[in-house]
Write a protein that holds these residues in place. Structure first.
Motif, PDB file in Angstrom:
ATOM      1  N   GLY A 238      -7.425   1.141   7.368  1.00  8.75           N
ATOM      2  CA  GLY A 238      -6.585   0.488   6.336  1.00  8.75           C
ATOM      3  C   GLY A 238      -6.395  -0.891   6.613  1.00  8.75           C
ATOM      4  N   ARG A 265      -3.462  -5.032  -0.967  1.00 11.17           N
ATOM      5  CA  ARG A 265      -2.319  -4.320  -0.049  1.00 11.17           C
ATOM      6  C   ARG A 265      -1.124  -5.067  -0.509  1.00 11.17           C
ATOM      7  NH1 ARG A 265      -4.558  -0.372   2.049  1.00 11.17           N
ATOM      8  NH2 ARG A 265      -6.659  -0.670   2.994  1.00 11.17           N
ATOM      9  N   GLN A 268      -0.085  -2.557  -3.230  1.00  4.64           N
ATOM     10  CA  GLN A 268       0.397  -1.442  -2.654  1.00  4.64           C
ATOM     11  C   GLN A 268       1.578  -1.485  -2.213  1.00  4.64           C
ATOM     12  OE1 GLN A 268      -2.297  -0.140   0.530  1.00  4.64           O
ATOM     13  NE2 GLN A 268      -0.435   0.967   1.466  1.00  4.64           N
ATOM     14  N   THR A 346      -3.446   5.657  -2.231  1.00  8.34           N
ATOM     15  CA  THR A 346      -2.557   4.990  -1.204  1.00  8.34           C
ATOM     16  C   THR A 346      -1.032   5.156  -1.542  1.00  8.34           C
ATOM     17  OG1 THR A 346      -2.228   2.904  -2.044  1.00  8.34           O
ATOM     18  CG2 THR A 346      -4.112   3.072  -0.465  1.00  8.34           C
ATOM     19  N   SER A 350       1.448   7.073   0.621  1.00  5.32           N
ATOM     20  CA  SER A 350       2.566   6.282   1.034  1.00  5.32           C
ATOM     21  C   SER A 350       3.972   7.041   0.862  1.00  5.32           C
ATOM     22  CB  SER A 350       2.944   5.099   0.398  1.00  5.32           C
ATOM     23  OG  SER A 350       3.793   4.133   0.535  1.00  5.32           O
ATOM     24  N   GLU A 401      -9.436   6.292   2.106  1.00  2.96           N
ATOM     25  CA  GLU A 401      -8.059   6.767   1.424  1.00  2.96           C
ATOM     26  C   GLU A 401      -7.944   7.942   0.399  1.00  2.96           C
ATOM     27  OE1 GLU A 401      -5.464   4.981   2.263  1.00  2.96           O
ATOM     28  OE2 GLU A 401      -5.965   3.145   2.708  1.00  2.96           O
TER      29      GLU A 401
END
Length: 427
Positions: A238, A265, A268, A346, A350, A401
């Motif tokens: 990641g 990212r 994300q 993701t 998360s 992922e």
């Protein structure tokens, strides 16, 4: 007020959907504020440092992320889920604070000593960035932000983080053009962290009082060991991927990858607040029968949002990359269009690892998912040793992922079925 429906009263008091949306908005604003700063800092760094310099900075930022994990053990969500216990057991929370602080300070001291030794030996540039990144990220993890999240004080958390981000932007704009190195960019981030960390500690002292003698160090370490192992494994494919590949790919290739990866990212992180905002509520309702139904509803909404963001980014990639990074990063457009496909995956990971598994204190589930993802990532590293292609890195990230997201969905279903069987046995 007595004539209003219960749902309306809950919403107005912050207990219903109105409170949830408010907290998601708070955390989203905090994340959005971070990337408003990035809108300025990324183009500045890309143009001042060039592709090779941005590649070194990517290595440092990957190490920064690893440093945060090494120091906070990756268990801030697990500990935040226990902060509500302070309402009836303040002594326990103060002991937990002291024990967690002692562990983090000791680990950061070890990282600092390692850095002093490394720089005294004149290690290569990419190794120096790794050492600096580890310390900068570790220092950030001294923050007491987990106490604010656990009490649902997202507004205060945003305010303290915003002070640090403003300082980072100021330092970078003033110092980077005069000292155009990746180390200076990372040093600005370290310097700005002092403000945020200091403010959260002051808040902790005002809310809970001074630290006491720590007696829960072993307990915290037992909780942290499997989670830290899982988070470190996760970082290998990641946000820590650039550091892993720094000895395989050229700095220029890593710089092009960083242009894509930093944007993905950032997006994300704009989706992560859903889990963080729901954590305090989920922690209070973890034993209720409707916990799993509410979890699935929120997860479905989060994945739908991720799908919208993914589609928009894929379409706008040819505009976004030149606008932010300049013409030298044109090759990042195709990388971005592939890597952005990970956002739904993701988001699943998360949400489940932030708002579901910590409430269930399921450290084993987190570790298994990380081992699975690291295995896929390791296979990609082996392929990269032969291909030396940045596409191998991107493909490995996407495959890892999605594999991990699939596991966490299966784990969530497994835990929900287990809870249902337990309720049936009781009845």
């Amino acid at each position: 007020m007595t004539g209003r429906p219960e749902a309306v009263r809950n919403a107005l008091s912050g207990k219903g959907i109105g409170g949830i949306l408010r907290d998601i908005g708070y955390v989203s604003f905090g994340k959005y504020g971070q990337y408003l700063v990035t809108v300025v800092t990324l183009p500045l760094a890309a143009r001042v440092l060039g592709a090779a310099g941005l590649g070194l900075l990517a290595v440092g930022m990957s190490a920064y992320f690893v440093g945060t994990l090494l120091v906070d053990l990756g268990i801030t969500a697990f500990l935040a889920a226990r902060v509500h216990e302070a309402d009836h057991d303040r002594a326990m929370i103060n002991d937990l604070r002291a024990s967690y602080a002692a562990i983090r300070i000791a680990i950061l001291g070890g990282i600092g000593l390692l850095g002093v030794i490394g720089f005294s030996l004149n290690v290569p540039a990419h190794a120096g960035m790794i050492l600096l990144g580890l310390f900068a990220g570790g220092f950030w993890s001294l923050s007491e932000d987990w106490l604010l999240i656990g009490r649902g004080r997202f507004g205060a958390s945003i305010a303290y983080q915003s002070v640090g981000r403003a300082a980072y932007l100021l330092l970078l704009v003033v110092l980077l053009p005069r000292h155009p190195t990746a180390a200076m960019a990372l040093g600005c981030l370290l310097g700005s962290s002092v403000l945020t960390v200091g403010l959260t500690w002051l808040d902790g002292f005002r809310t809970f009082g001074p630290l006491v003698a720590p007696h829960r160090i072993r307990s915290v370490l037992r909780t942290g060991a499997p989670v830290l192992a899982s988070r470190l494994l996760t970082s290998s494919y990641g946000q820590g991927a650039a550091a892993v590949y720094s000895g395989i790919l050229s700095a220029t290739s890593l710089g092009v990858f960083s242009a894509s990866d930093r944007l993905v990212r950032a997006l994300q992180s704009l989706l992560d607040p859903i889990g963080f905002a729901l954590l305090p509520r989920m922690a209070r309702r973890g034993a209720e029968a409707g916990f799993w139904r509410r979890s699935m509803r929120a997860l479905s909404a989060a994945v739908a949002a991720a799908a919208v963001v993914t589609s928009g980014t894929w379409l706008l990639a040819p505009v976004i990359i030149p606008l932010i990074f300049g013409g030298d990063f044109a090759n990042a457009v195709s990388l971005l269009r592939v890597e952005v496909l990970v956002l739904p995956a993701t988001t699943v990971t998360s949400y489940i690892t932030t708002a579901v598994l910590p409430v269930q204190q399921d450290t084993a589930g987190v570790l298994i998912g990380a081992v699975l993802g690291a295995g896929v990532g390791a296979a990609a590293v082996l392929l990269a040793l032969r291909s030396h292609s940045v596409w191998t890195l991107v493909g490995g990230v996407v495959a890892a992922e999605f594999s991990v997201a699939g596991w966490y969905l299966a784990r969530m279903w497994q835990l929900s079925r287990r809870a249902a069987r337990t309720r049936e046995a009781v009845l």
